[in-house]
Write an enzyme that holds these catalytic residues in place. Structure first.
Site, short mmCIF file in Angstrom:
data_model
loop_
_atom_site.label_atom_id
_atom_site.label_comp_id
_atom_site.label_asym_id
_atom_site.label_seq_id
_atom_site.Cartn_x
_atom_site.Cartn_y
_atom_site.Cartn_z
N ASP A 96 -0.07 26.66 -23.35
CA ASP A 96 1.31 26.92 -23.26
C ASP A 96 1.77 28.54 -23.78
OD1 ASP A 96 0.89 26.74 -26.07
OD2 ASP A 96 1.83 24.67 -26.13
N GLU A 118 -5.60 21.42 -20.30
CA GLU A 118 -4.75 20.99 -21.36
C GLU A 118 -3.13 20.88 -20.74
OE1 GLU A 118 -4.93 21.71 -25.80
OE2 GLU A 118 -2.87 22.44 -25.32
N GLU A 132 6.99 27.56 -25.93
CA GLU A 132 5.92 27.06 -25.33
C GLU A 132 6.26 25.93 -24.45
OE1 GLU A 132 5.95 28.01 -28.65
OE2 GLU A 132 4.29 29.15 -29.05
N HIS A 205 2.84 28.95 -38.73
CA HIS A 205 2.88 30.02 -37.65
C HIS A 205 4.02 29.99 -36.68
CE1 HIS A 205 1.24 28.97 -33.89
NE2 HIS A 205 0.37 28.19 -34.85
N ARG A 207 6.73 30.23 -34.14
CA ARG A 207 7.89 31.45 -33.62
C ARG A 207 9.24 30.81 -34.19
NH1 ARG A 207 8.16 36.50 -30.87
NH2 ARG A 207 5.76 36.46 -30.48
N HIS A 238 -1.71 33.01 -41.28
CA HIS A 238 -1.57 33.59 -39.93
C HIS A 238 -1.49 35.02 -40.17
CE1 HIS A 238 -0.01 34.56 -35.87
NE2 HIS A 238 -0.57 33.00 -35.30
C1 UD1 Z 1 0.99 32.76 -30.27
C2 UD1 Z 1 1.39 31.74 -29.46
C3 UD1 Z 1 1.51 30.37 -29.86
C4 UD1 Z 1 0.47 29.93 -30.62
C5 UD1 Z 1 -0.12 31.05 -31.47
C6 UD1 Z 1 -1.71 30.66 -32.00
C7 UD1 Z 1 3.04 32.66 -27.42
C8 UD1 Z 1 4.48 32.85 -27.28
N1 UD1 Z 1 2.72 32.04 -28.73
O1 UD1 Z 1 1.94 32.85 -31.28
O2 UD1 Z 1 1.82 29.27 -28.68
O3 UD1 Z 1 0.62 28.71 -31.25
O4 UD1 Z 1 -0.31 32.15 -30.85
O5 UD1 Z 1 -1.78 31.15 -33.36
O6 UD1 Z 1 2.36 32.94 -26.86
N2 UD1 Z 1 -1.19 39.35 -35.26
C9 UD1 Z 1 -2.13 40.22 -35.55
N3 UD1 Z 1 -3.52 39.75 -35.16
C10 UD1 Z 1 -3.83 38.79 -34.63
C11 UD1 Z 1 -3.03 37.88 -34.33
C12 UD1 Z 1 -1.56 38.08 -34.51
O7 UD1 Z 1 -1.93 41.19 -36.15
O8 UD1 Z 1 -5.04 38.42 -34.24
C13 UD1 Z 1 0.34 39.36 -35.41
C14 UD1 Z 1 0.70 40.87 -34.66
O9 UD1 Z 1 1.65 41.37 -35.26
C15 UD1 Z 1 1.64 39.79 -33.71
C16 UD1 Z 1 2.19 38.94 -34.27
O10 UD1 Z 1 1.14 38.45 -35.11
O11 UD1 Z 1 2.52 40.86 -33.06
C17 UD1 Z 1 2.50 37.52 -33.55
O12 UD1 Z 1 1.42 37.28 -32.33
P1 UD1 Z 1 2.03 36.35 -31.11
O13 UD1 Z 1 0.75 36.30 -30.28
O14 UD1 Z 1 3.13 37.37 -30.37
O15 UD1 Z 1 2.71 35.12 -31.53
P2 UD1 Z 1 1.85 34.03 -32.41
O16 UD1 Z 1 2.93 33.36 -33.28
O17 UD1 Z 1 0.71 34.30 -32.88
N1 UDP Z 2 -7.97 27.65 -37.01
C1 UDP Z 2 -9.06 28.44 -37.57
N2 UDP Z 2 -9.00 29.37 -38.75
C2 UDP Z 2 -7.68 29.27 -39.51
C3 UDP Z 2 -6.88 28.22 -38.93
C4 UDP Z 2 -6.93 27.61 -37.87
O1 UDP Z 2 -9.99 28.58 -36.76
O2 UDP Z 2 -7.71 29.73 -40.37
C5 UDP Z 2 -8.08 26.96 -35.77
C6 UDP Z 2 -7.88 25.30 -35.79
O3 UDP Z 2 -9.07 24.74 -36.11
C7 UDP Z 2 -7.22 25.13 -34.49
C8 UDP Z 2 -6.56 26.33 -34.18
O4 UDP Z 2 -7.06 27.39 -35.03
O5 UDP Z 2 -8.27 24.82 -33.43
C9 UDP Z 2 -5.21 26.28 -34.29
O6 UDP Z 2 -4.57 27.58 -33.98
P1 UDP Z 2 -3.16 27.80 -34.27
O7 UDP Z 2 -2.43 27.00 -35.30
O8 UDP Z 2 -3.04 29.47 -34.52
O9 UDP Z 2 -2.43 27.70 -32.97
P2 UDP Z 2 -1.81 26.35 -32.15
O10 UDP Z 2 -2.91 25.39 -32.00
O11 UDP Z 2 -0.66 26.03 -32.86
O12 UDP Z 2 -1.23 26.85 -30.95
#
Ligand code: UD1
Ligand code: UDP
Length: 367
Positions: A96, A118, A132, A205, A207, A238
């Site tokens: 999602d 999924e 999502e 984490h 949004r 995160h």
């Molecule tokens: C995204 C997904 C969410 C998922 C989450 C898993 C969308 C809309 N959201 O949210 O469904 O649950 O990933 O973690 O697709 N950043 C870094 N390095 C990284 C990752 C993130 O610096 O490796 C920072 C960046 O500033 C980035 C911000 O995190 O802009 C947010 O990342 P983004 O993918 O937009 O949203 P998530 O909250 O991670």
């Molecule tokens: N996870 C990881 N390292 C961490 C925290 C989470 O590998 O420090 C894994 C966790 O086991 C799960 C996935 O990341 O499989 C969940 O990711 P996240 O919570 O970022 O996203 P969501 O599932 O909410 O989309």
């Protein structure tokens, strides 16, 4: 040979798609092409390294504090040429995220079949989780093949009128991943640090939780740790800067809270398996923890994963401070309540979901 292209971009997608990549790569019926959008950078690369998956394409779109507009537009523009050049027989997307939505939309524009891994998770509340719930419904509108993790998600799809012959219950590939990571004799500096204490594990984490809800969540947890000397907390933060700022504001100065970098999935799964209690707003953790028999307090107002709630391992506690504080304190103080939640159940399949998806694709693409 049929060409299967897998496109993903965030940590959870990678954890759940890499086991499928590895199965498809070994399968003689398929040419497998991996493309990552790079919606996440460090957190994605950590998982790719762990599974030793090397993408053929990397769109590298991540920006600091990216908006939904940035992610959606940048993926759409960059994926078009790749899809046109590769001409895959099917594109597989996961879950999602904005990566899944934008990729599916691009496939729709180019009339390339999409398989949704999924599929069928729902809250039917477009504001929670945001965005999502929209993404997953939109992907299912576009998809040709639906790989539903449970019977419940299959029923959601059937109620929406998706053709029954295209909906398959496969289990969740997260269980495939989990069966390769958790080991009996694991140890790490964090586990050593927590020895002799009850270990709480936190992730947060979402949004829609950024800002005030997250402050409430973190304040509740800080109060618990301050008041309970036998408790230690690990929070792999995160990488979203807004999340980190709030965590530092609420947790600094408490020695029994470790704010650390995102953990390798192998470390995370093993620490989860040794935690006393998990607090999270994550989706994937709601699937992993029940199969490990770990109680989870879900700090959200809704969940698209009713299976763990029904089994009793998950409890929805919302995002307000006092209810979260009360729920954690109850589980710490009342062993009976704790043991009621400590049941190991596995509603998400037998750990062979990737294999089933490969077999279904082989049959369907031949036809
Ligand atoms: C995204 C997904 C969410 C998922 C989450 C898993 C969308 C809309 N959201 O949210 O469904 O649950 O990933 O973690 O697709 N950043 C870094 N390095 C990284 C990752 C993130 O610096 O490796 C920072 C960046 O500033 C980035 C911000 O995190 O802009 C947010 O990342 P983004 O993918 O937009 O949203 P998530 O909250 O991670
Ligand atoms: N996870 C990881 N390292 C961490 C925290 C989470 O590998 O420090 C894994 C966790 O086991 C799960 C996935 O990341 O499989 C969940 O990711 P996240 O919570 O970022 O996203 P969501 O599932 O909410 O989309």
């Amino acid at each position: 040979m049929k060409k299967v292209m897998l496109i993903f971009g965030t940590r959870p997608e990678a954890i759940k798609m890499c086991p499928l990549v590895l199965v498809l790569q070994k399968h003689p019926a398929f040419e497998t092409v991996v493309c990552v959008t790079g919606q996440h950078r460090q957190m994605l690369d950590q998982i790719l390294n762990c599974f030793q998956v090397v993408p053929k394409y990397d769109l590298g779109i991540m920006q600091q504090q990216q908006t939904l507009f940035d992610v959606t537009v940048n993926i759409l523009l960059k994926i078009r040429d790749i899809l046109q050049a590769e001409k895959p027989d099917v594109v597989l997307v996961h879950g999602d995220t904005s990566t899944a939505f934008s990729t599916s939309l691009a496939c729709f524009y180019l009339q390339i079949p999409v398989g949704h891994v999924e599929a069928g998770l729902r809250t039917y509340n477009l504001r929670s989780p945001f965005p999502e719930e929209f993404n997953r419904q939109a992907v299912d509108l576009i998809s040709h093949f639906y790989f539903a993790p449970t019977e419940n998600s299959r029923q959601n799809l059937l109620r929406e009128g998706k053709p029954a012959e295209d909906v398959y219950v496969t289990g969740n590939t997260v269980i495939d991943a989990l069966s390769t990571t958790v080991s009996e004799n694991y140890s790490s500096p964090e586990i050593e640090w927590a020895k002799g204490s009850r270990l709480l594990l936190l992730t947060a984490h979402r949004r829609e939780n950024l800002g005030t809800p997250m402050r409430h969540m973190f304040s509740a947890i800080r109060r618990v740790v301050d008041e309970m000397p036998d408790v230690k907390l690990i929070y792999p933060m995160h990488m979203n800067p807004s999340v980190r700022e709030m965590a530092k504001r609420c947790f600094s100065g408490q020695e029994r809270i470790h704010m650390i970098e995102p953990l390798d999935v192998l470390d995370f799964h093993n620490i989860m398996a040794r935690a006393y209690l998990i607090m999270t707003d994550s989706g994937g953790i709601q699937e992993e923890a029940p199969s490990l028999g770990k109680p989870v307090l879900v700090m959200r107002d809704t969940t698209e994963r009713p299976e763990g709630l029904e089994a009793g391992t998950l409890k929805l506690v919302g995002t307000a401070e006092q209810p979260i504080y009360d729920a954690v304190m109850e589980l710490l103080a009342d062993p009976e309540k704790y043991h009621e939640m400590e049941r190991a159940v596995n509603p998400y399949g037998d750990g062979h979901a990737s294999q089933y998806i490969a077999e279904i694709l082989e049959k369907r693409l031949k036809a």
